[in-house]
Design an enzyme around this catalytic site. Structure first.
Site, mmCIF file in Angstrom:
data_model
loop_
_atom_site.group_PDB
_atom_site.id
_atom_site.type_symbol
_atom_site.label_atom_id
_atom_site.label_comp_id
_atom_site.label_asym_id
_atom_site.label_seq_id
_atom_site.Cartn_x
_atom_site.Cartn_y
_atom_site.Cartn_z
ATOM 1 C CB ALA A 7 -12.197 -9.626 7.020
ATOM 2 C CD1 TRP B 112 -3.119 -1.268 0.708
ATOM 3 C CD2 TRP B 112 -1.672 -2.430 2.113
ATOM 4 N NE1 TRP B 112 -3.542 -2.565 0.932
ATOM 5 C CE2 TRP B 112 -2.786 -3.013 1.667
ATOM 6 C CE3 TRP B 112 -0.612 -3.069 2.856
ATOM 7 C CZ2 TRP B 112 -2.757 -4.311 2.274
ATOM 8 C CZ3 TRP B 112 -0.934 -4.215 3.142
ATOM 9 C CH2 TRP B 112 -1.969 -5.069 2.783
ATOM 10 C CB VAL C 64 -6.959 -12.693 6.562
ATOM 11 C CG1 VAL C 64 -8.220 -11.809 6.712
ATOM 12 C CG2 VAL C 64 -6.420 -12.543 5.147
ATOM 13 C CD GLN D 103 -9.950 -1.398 -0.742
ATOM 14 O OE1 GLN D 103 -10.346 -1.186 0.727
ATOM 15 N NE2 GLN D 103 -9.238 -1.772 -1.162
ATOM 16 N NE ARG E 12 -4.488 0.837 -1.995
ATOM 17 C CZ ARG E 12 -4.866 -0.300 -2.242
ATOM 18 N NH1 ARG E 12 -3.934 -1.082 -2.985
ATOM 19 N NH2 ARG E 12 -5.687 -1.009 -1.471
ATOM 20 C CG HIS F 106 -6.725 -1.228 3.484
ATOM 21 N ND1 HIS F 106 -6.169 -2.416 3.584
ATOM 22 C CD2 HIS F 106 -6.140 -0.342 4.468
ATOM 23 C CE1 HIS F 106 -5.378 -2.481 4.502
ATOM 24 N NE2 HIS F 106 -5.409 -1.272 5.311
#
Ligand code: DAH
Length: 344
Positions: free
Chosen positions: A311, A159, A257, A214, A200, A174
Protein backbone atom coordinates in the site's frame (compact mmCIF):
# COMPACT_ATOMS: atom_id res chain seq x y z
CA UNK A 1 -59.26 95.10 -44.72
CA UNK A 2 -57.10 92.72 -46.78
CA UNK A 3 -58.89 90.28 -49.00
CA UNK A 4 -59.61 86.82 -47.73
CA UNK A 5 -57.12 85.35 -50.20
CA UNK A 6 -54.38 87.62 -48.86
CA UNK A 7 -55.20 86.80 -45.28
CA UNK A 8 -55.10 83.08 -45.96
CA UNK A 9 -51.82 83.48 -47.83
CA UNK A 10 -50.30 85.36 -44.93
CA UNK A 11 -51.47 82.67 -42.59
CA UNK A 12 -49.95 80.01 -44.84
CA UNK A 13 -46.58 81.69 -44.97
CA UNK A 14 -46.46 82.34 -41.27
CA UNK A 15 -47.52 78.80 -40.46
CA UNK A 16 -44.99 77.17 -42.78
CA UNK A 17 -42.19 79.38 -41.56
CA UNK A 18 -42.94 78.52 -37.97
CA UNK A 19 -43.30 74.84 -38.79
CA UNK A 20 -39.77 74.83 -40.14
CA UNK A 21 -38.45 75.94 -36.77
CA UNK A 22 -40.26 73.24 -34.80
CA UNK A 23 -37.54 70.73 -33.99
CA UNK A 24 -39.15 68.29 -31.58
CA UNK A 25 -42.45 66.66 -30.80
CA UNK A 26 -43.68 69.17 -28.18
CA UNK A 27 -43.00 72.04 -30.59
CA UNK A 28 -44.89 70.18 -33.31
CA UNK A 29 -47.86 69.65 -31.02
CA UNK A 30 -47.89 73.30 -30.10
CA UNK A 31 -47.78 74.28 -33.77
CA UNK A 32 -50.67 72.02 -34.64
CA UNK A 33 -52.74 73.50 -31.84
CA UNK A 34 -51.96 77.04 -32.94
CA UNK A 35 -52.85 76.60 -36.60
CA UNK A 36 -54.98 73.54 -37.03
CA UNK A 37 -56.57 73.15 -33.59
CA UNK A 38 -60.24 73.67 -32.83
CA UNK A 39 -59.48 77.16 -31.52
CA UNK A 40 -56.58 77.65 -33.88
CA UNK A 41 -55.94 80.34 -36.45
CA UNK A 42 -57.49 78.55 -39.40
CA UNK A 43 -60.63 77.68 -37.45
CA UNK A 44 -60.90 81.38 -36.49
CA UNK A 45 -60.88 82.38 -40.14
CA UNK A 46 -63.45 79.78 -40.99
CA UNK A 47 -65.78 80.99 -38.27
CA UNK A 48 -65.58 84.49 -39.73
CA UNK A 49 -66.95 83.17 -43.04
CA UNK A 50 -70.43 83.45 -41.57
CA UNK A 51 -70.14 87.18 -42.10
CA UNK A 52 -69.43 86.78 -45.79
CA UNK A 53 -72.05 87.18 -48.40
CA UNK A 54 -73.70 83.86 -49.19
CA UNK A 55 -72.29 83.71 -52.69
CA UNK A 56 -68.73 84.21 -51.48
CA UNK A 57 -68.84 81.43 -48.93
CA UNK A 58 -68.19 78.36 -51.17
CA UNK A 59 -65.02 79.88 -52.62
CA UNK A 60 -63.85 80.90 -49.18
CA UNK A 61 -64.55 77.40 -47.85
CA UNK A 62 -62.63 75.82 -50.71
CA UNK A 63 -59.67 78.13 -50.17
CA UNK A 64 -59.65 77.41 -46.43
CA UNK A 65 -59.92 73.65 -46.98
CA UNK A 66 -57.08 73.76 -49.49
CA UNK A 67 -54.96 75.61 -46.97
CA UNK A 68 -55.91 73.13 -44.28
CA UNK A 69 -54.80 70.18 -46.44
CA UNK A 70 -51.59 71.96 -47.36
CA UNK A 71 -50.81 72.64 -43.73
CA UNK A 72 -51.63 69.06 -42.76
CA UNK A 73 -49.35 67.72 -45.44
CA UNK A 74 -46.57 70.05 -44.38
CA UNK A 75 -47.12 68.96 -40.79
CA UNK A 76 -46.82 65.28 -41.68
CA UNK A 77 -43.67 65.92 -43.68
CA UNK A 78 -42.13 67.81 -40.80
CA UNK A 79 -43.19 65.16 -38.34
CA UNK A 80 -41.54 62.47 -40.47
CA UNK A 81 -38.38 64.53 -40.77
CA UNK A 82 -38.18 65.06 -37.02
CA UNK A 83 -38.75 61.37 -36.30
CA UNK A 84 -36.02 60.46 -38.77
CA UNK A 85 -33.66 62.99 -37.20
CA UNK A 86 -34.40 61.60 -33.72
CA UNK A 87 -33.71 58.08 -34.95
CA UNK A 88 -30.46 59.20 -36.54
CA UNK A 89 -29.45 60.86 -33.29
CA UNK A 90 -30.22 57.67 -31.39
CA UNK A 91 -28.23 55.55 -33.83
CA UNK A 92 -25.36 57.96 -33.56
CA UNK A 93 -25.42 57.84 -29.76
CA UNK A 94 -25.59 54.07 -29.70
CA UNK A 95 -23.08 53.53 -32.41
CA UNK A 96 -20.79 50.57 -31.83
CA UNK A 97 -17.17 51.01 -32.72
CA UNK A 98 -16.45 47.71 -34.38
CA UNK A 99 -12.77 48.55 -34.57
CA UNK A 100 -12.41 48.39 -30.77
CA UNK A 101 -10.64 45.25 -29.52
CA UNK A 102 -13.10 42.59 -28.33
CA UNK A 103 -13.66 42.07 -24.63
CA UNK A 104 -11.80 38.97 -23.40
CA UNK A 105 -13.88 35.98 -22.45
CA UNK A 106 -12.76 34.26 -19.29
CA UNK A 107 -12.82 30.52 -19.66
CA UNK A 108 -12.71 28.29 -16.64
CA UNK A 109 -10.07 25.64 -16.12
CA UNK A 110 -9.49 22.63 -13.95
CA UNK A 111 -8.14 23.35 -10.49
CA UNK A 112 -4.41 22.51 -10.17
CA UNK A 113 -5.26 19.82 -7.61
CA UNK A 114 -7.77 18.24 -9.99
CA UNK A 115 -5.22 18.35 -12.80
CA UNK A 116 -2.64 16.60 -10.64
CA UNK A 117 -5.21 14.12 -9.36
CA UNK A 118 -6.07 13.11 -12.93
CA UNK A 119 -2.40 12.78 -13.89
CA UNK A 120 -1.61 10.60 -10.88
CA UNK A 121 -4.66 8.39 -11.33
CA UNK A 122 -4.02 7.95 -15.04
CA UNK A 123 -0.43 6.82 -14.40
CA UNK A 124 -1.65 4.16 -11.96
CA UNK A 125 -4.40 3.19 -14.37
CA UNK A 126 -1.68 2.47 -16.94
CA UNK A 127 0.05 0.34 -14.29
CA UNK A 128 -3.09 -1.77 -13.85
CA UNK A 129 -4.80 -0.05 -10.92
CA UNK A 130 -8.54 0.62 -10.93
CA UNK A 131 -9.87 3.91 -9.53
CA UNK A 132 -12.32 3.83 -6.64
CA UNK A 133 -13.53 6.13 -3.88
CA UNK A 134 -14.72 6.02 -0.28
CA UNK A 135 -16.65 8.21 2.19
CA UNK A 136 -15.18 11.36 3.71
CA UNK A 137 -17.31 11.00 6.82
CA UNK A 138 -15.88 7.78 8.15
CA UNK A 139 -16.13 5.41 11.07
CA UNK A 140 -13.36 5.25 13.63
CA UNK A 141 -13.24 1.54 12.81
CA UNK A 142 -12.07 2.09 9.22
CA UNK A 143 -9.97 5.17 9.82
CA UNK A 144 -8.08 3.68 12.78
CA UNK A 145 -8.98 0.35 14.33
CA UNK A 146 -9.09 -1.83 11.24
CA UNK A 147 -5.77 -0.21 10.27
CA UNK A 148 -4.20 -1.59 13.43
CA UNK A 149 -4.50 1.64 15.36
CA UNK A 150 -6.48 0.75 18.51
CA UNK A 151 -8.03 3.43 20.76
CA UNK A 152 -5.39 5.03 22.97
CA UNK A 153 -2.60 3.81 20.73
CA UNK A 154 0.07 6.52 20.67
CA UNK A 155 0.13 6.36 16.87
CA UNK A 156 -3.21 8.22 16.88
CA UNK A 157 -1.16 11.30 17.61
CA UNK A 158 -0.02 11.13 13.98
CA UNK A 159 -3.51 12.15 12.87
CA UNK A 160 -5.27 15.03 14.59
CA UNK A 161 -8.89 14.28 14.05
CA UNK A 162 -12.15 16.15 13.49
CA UNK A 163 -14.94 14.18 15.13
CA UNK A 164 -18.43 14.42 13.68
CA UNK A 165 -19.94 12.25 16.35
CA UNK A 166 -17.28 11.16 18.84
CA UNK A 167 -15.94 8.65 19.33
CA UNK A 168 -17.32 6.58 16.44
CA UNK A 169 -17.81 9.02 13.54
CA UNK A 170 -15.12 11.32 12.17
CA UNK A 171 -13.81 13.04 9.07
CA UNK A 172 -11.26 10.68 7.59
CA UNK A 173 -7.71 11.80 8.27
CA UNK A 174 -6.32 9.85 5.33
CA UNK A 175 -7.53 7.72 2.40
CA UNK A 176 -6.17 4.52 3.98
CA UNK A 177 -9.61 3.48 5.36
CA UNK A 178 -10.72 2.83 1.79
CA UNK A 179 -8.15 0.02 1.69
CA UNK A 180 -10.17 -1.80 4.33
CA UNK A 181 -13.51 -1.07 2.66
CA UNK A 182 -12.16 -2.41 -0.65
CA UNK A 183 -10.73 -5.60 0.84
CA UNK A 184 -13.94 -6.26 2.77
CA UNK A 185 -15.99 -6.43 -0.38
CA UNK A 186 -13.54 -8.05 -2.82
CA UNK A 187 -11.42 -11.13 -2.93
CA UNK A 188 -7.78 -10.93 -4.07
CA UNK A 189 -6.35 -9.99 -6.45
CA UNK A 190 -7.02 -6.32 -5.58
CA UNK A 191 -5.41 -3.40 -7.34
CA UNK A 192 -6.93 0.04 -6.67
CA UNK A 193 -6.04 3.72 -6.42
CA UNK A 194 -8.22 5.94 -4.27
CA UNK A 195 -8.13 9.73 -4.64
CA UNK A 196 -10.06 11.90 -2.21
CA UNK A 197 -10.30 14.62 0.39
CA UNK A 198 -8.88 14.22 3.89
CA UNK A 199 -9.29 16.39 6.97
CA UNK A 200 -7.05 17.12 9.92
CA UNK A 201 -7.57 19.21 13.00
CA UNK A 202 -4.43 21.24 12.50
CA UNK A 203 -3.25 24.80 12.64
CA UNK A 204 -2.76 26.06 9.09
CA UNK A 205 0.60 27.14 7.80
CA UNK A 206 2.51 27.08 4.53
CA UNK A 207 2.62 23.28 4.51
CA UNK A 208 -0.49 22.30 6.51
CA UNK A 209 -4.15 22.64 5.63
CA UNK A 210 -7.14 21.27 7.50
CA UNK A 211 -8.45 19.85 4.21
CA UNK A 212 -6.25 18.33 1.52
CA UNK A 213 -6.22 15.47 -0.98
CA UNK A 214 -4.52 12.11 -0.94
CA UNK A 215 -4.19 9.27 -3.37
CA UNK A 216 -4.05 5.85 -1.80
CA UNK A 217 -2.86 2.71 -3.54
CA UNK A 218 -3.44 -0.93 -2.62
CA UNK A 219 -2.47 -4.21 -4.23
CA UNK A 220 -3.13 -7.64 -2.72
CA UNK A 221 -2.34 -10.93 -4.42
CA UNK A 222 -0.46 -14.16 -3.95
CA UNK A 223 3.28 -13.64 -3.73
CA UNK A 224 3.46 -9.82 -3.82
CA UNK A 225 6.73 -8.54 -2.36
CA UNK A 226 8.52 -5.33 -1.57
CA UNK A 227 10.10 -5.58 -5.03
CA UNK A 228 6.65 -5.15 -6.61
CA UNK A 229 5.99 -2.13 -4.42
CA UNK A 230 9.32 -0.54 -5.31
CA UNK A 231 8.83 -1.28 -9.00
CA UNK A 232 5.41 0.40 -9.05
CA UNK A 233 6.60 3.45 -7.10
CA UNK A 234 9.72 3.98 -9.21
CA UNK A 235 7.62 3.69 -12.38
CA UNK A 236 5.20 6.25 -10.95
CA UNK A 237 7.93 8.72 -9.86
CA UNK A 238 9.61 8.54 -13.26
CA UNK A 239 6.35 9.22 -15.07
CA UNK A 240 5.15 12.07 -12.90
CA UNK A 241 8.59 13.78 -12.88
CA UNK A 242 11.53 12.85 -15.12
CA UNK A 243 12.19 9.46 -16.79
CA UNK A 244 15.52 9.21 -14.93
CA UNK A 245 14.27 10.44 -11.52
CA UNK A 246 16.22 8.76 -8.71
CA UNK A 247 14.22 7.22 -5.85
CA UNK A 248 15.28 6.75 -2.26
CA UNK A 249 13.51 4.32 0.09
CA UNK A 250 13.95 4.67 3.83
CA UNK A 251 12.36 2.96 6.83
CA UNK A 252 9.33 4.65 8.30
CA UNK A 253 6.58 3.61 10.66
CA UNK A 254 2.88 3.31 9.91
CA UNK A 255 0.83 0.90 12.06
CA UNK A 256 -0.93 -0.65 9.05
CA UNK A 257 2.19 -1.74 7.16
CA UNK A 258 5.18 -3.87 8.04
CA UNK A 259 7.78 -3.06 6.98
CA UNK A 260 6.87 0.57 6.40
CA UNK A 261 8.85 3.07 4.38
CA UNK A 262 9.02 6.52 2.95
CA UNK A 263 9.78 7.29 -0.66
CA UNK A 264 11.82 10.35 -1.51
CA UNK A 265 12.67 11.41 -5.06
CA UNK A 266 15.56 13.37 -6.35
CA UNK A 267 14.33 16.98 -6.36
CA UNK A 268 12.66 17.46 -9.76
CA UNK A 269 13.37 21.19 -9.70
CA UNK A 270 17.15 21.25 -9.17
CA UNK A 271 17.59 17.56 -10.10
CA UNK A 272 19.47 16.90 -6.89
CA UNK A 273 21.89 19.77 -6.73
CA UNK A 274 20.01 21.61 -3.95
CA UNK A 275 17.43 24.41 -4.12
CA UNK A 276 14.75 26.22 -2.16
CA UNK A 277 12.10 23.57 -2.88
CA UNK A 278 14.15 20.69 -1.45
CA UNK A 279 15.69 22.92 1.22
CA UNK A 280 19.14 22.25 -0.28
CA UNK A 281 18.90 18.52 0.47
CA UNK A 282 18.45 17.37 -3.11
CA UNK A 283 15.57 15.09 -2.03
CA UNK A 284 11.81 15.47 -1.74
CA UNK A 285 9.78 13.16 0.51
CA UNK A 286 6.86 12.05 -1.58
CA UNK A 287 4.81 9.36 0.14
CA UNK A 288 4.46 6.64 2.75
CA UNK A 289 4.22 2.99 1.79
CA UNK A 290 4.77 -0.53 2.96
CA UNK A 291 3.66 -4.16 2.98
CA UNK A 292 0.11 -4.46 4.32
CA UNK A 293 0.29 -5.59 7.95
CA UNK A 294 -0.88 -9.22 8.51
CA UNK A 295 -3.23 -7.95 11.22
CA UNK A 296 -4.97 -5.71 8.70
CA UNK A 297 -5.30 -8.59 6.25
CA UNK A 298 -6.78 -10.79 8.97
CA UNK A 299 -9.30 -8.12 10.00
CA UNK A 300 -10.88 -8.25 6.55
CA UNK A 301 -10.82 -12.04 6.43
CA UNK A 302 -7.79 -12.49 4.17
CA UNK A 303 -5.25 -15.20 5.02
CA UNK A 304 -1.79 -13.61 5.40
CA UNK A 305 -0.27 -17.06 4.82
CA UNK A 306 -1.78 -17.11 1.33
CA UNK A 307 -1.79 -13.50 0.17
CA UNK A 308 0.32 -10.43 0.72
CA UNK A 309 -0.15 -6.84 -0.27
CA UNK A 310 1.45 -3.46 -0.55
CA UNK A 311 0.00 0.00 0.00
CA UNK A 312 1.03 3.59 -0.43
CA UNK A 313 -0.43 7.00 0.22
CA UNK A 314 0.56 10.45 -1.00
CA UNK A 315 -0.56 14.04 -0.58
CA UNK A 316 -1.72 15.49 -3.90
CA UNK A 317 -1.20 19.16 -3.06
CA UNK A 318 2.32 18.30 -1.99
CA UNK A 319 3.10 16.72 -5.35
CA UNK A 320 1.50 19.65 -7.18
CA UNK A 321 3.59 22.02 -5.05
CA UNK A 322 6.80 20.25 -5.96
CA UNK A 323 5.91 19.92 -9.64
CA UNK A 324 4.92 23.60 -9.95
CA UNK A 325 7.28 25.18 -7.39
CA UNK A 326 4.44 26.41 -5.18
CA UNK A 327 5.62 27.32 -1.71
CA UNK A 328 2.36 27.71 0.21
CA UNK A 329 -0.35 25.04 0.40
CA UNK A 330 -2.93 27.67 1.41
CA UNK A 331 -2.85 29.04 -2.15
CA UNK A 332 -4.79 26.00 -3.37
CA UNK A 333 -8.00 27.01 -1.65
CA UNK A 334 -7.41 30.74 -1.30
CA UNK A 335 -9.53 31.35 -4.42
CA UNK A 336 -7.09 33.90 -5.78
CA UNK A 337 -7.68 34.02 -9.54
CA UNK A 338 -4.15 35.26 -10.16
CA UNK A 339 -2.92 31.98 -8.74
CA UNK A 340 -5.51 29.74 -10.38
CA UNK A 341 -5.21 31.28 -13.85
CA UNK A 342 -1.59 30.19 -14.05
CA UNK A 343 -2.88 26.64 -14.41
CA UNK A 344 -5.49 27.39 -17.08
N1 DAH B 1 -2.11 7.18 5.45
C1 DAH B 1 -0.77 7.68 5.69
C2 DAH B 1 -0.81 9.13 6.12
O1 DAH B 1 -1.78 9.77 5.86
C3 DAH B 1 0.09 7.53 4.44
C4 DAH B 1 0.39 6.10 4.15
C5 DAH B 1 1.53 5.52 4.65
C6 DAH B 1 -0.47 5.36 3.37
C7 DAH B 1 1.83 4.20 4.39
C8 DAH B 1 -0.20 4.03 3.11
C9 DAH B 1 0.99 3.46 3.63
O2 DAH B 1 -0.98 3.26 2.38
O3 DAH B 1 1.25 2.17 3.33
O4 DAH B 1 0.10 9.60 6.72
Amino acid sequence: MASLATRLETLRQQALQELNTASDEPALARWRNTYLGRNGALAGHMRSFSQLAAEDRPAAGQAANALKRALETAFEDREGRIAALALDARFEAQRIDVTLPARRLHTGALHPTTQMLRRVVSIFRDLGFRETEGPEVELDWYNFEALNIPPDHPARDMWDTFYVNPPAVLLRTHTSPVQVRMMEKTQPPVRVVVPGRCYRYEAQDASHEWMFHQVEGLAVDEGLTMADLKGVLVAFAQRIFWPDTQCRFRCDYFPFVEPGMELAVQCPICRGSGCRVCKQSGWIELLGAGMVHPKVLRKVGYDPEKVSGFAFGMGLERIAMVANTIDDIRLFHGNDLRFLQQFA
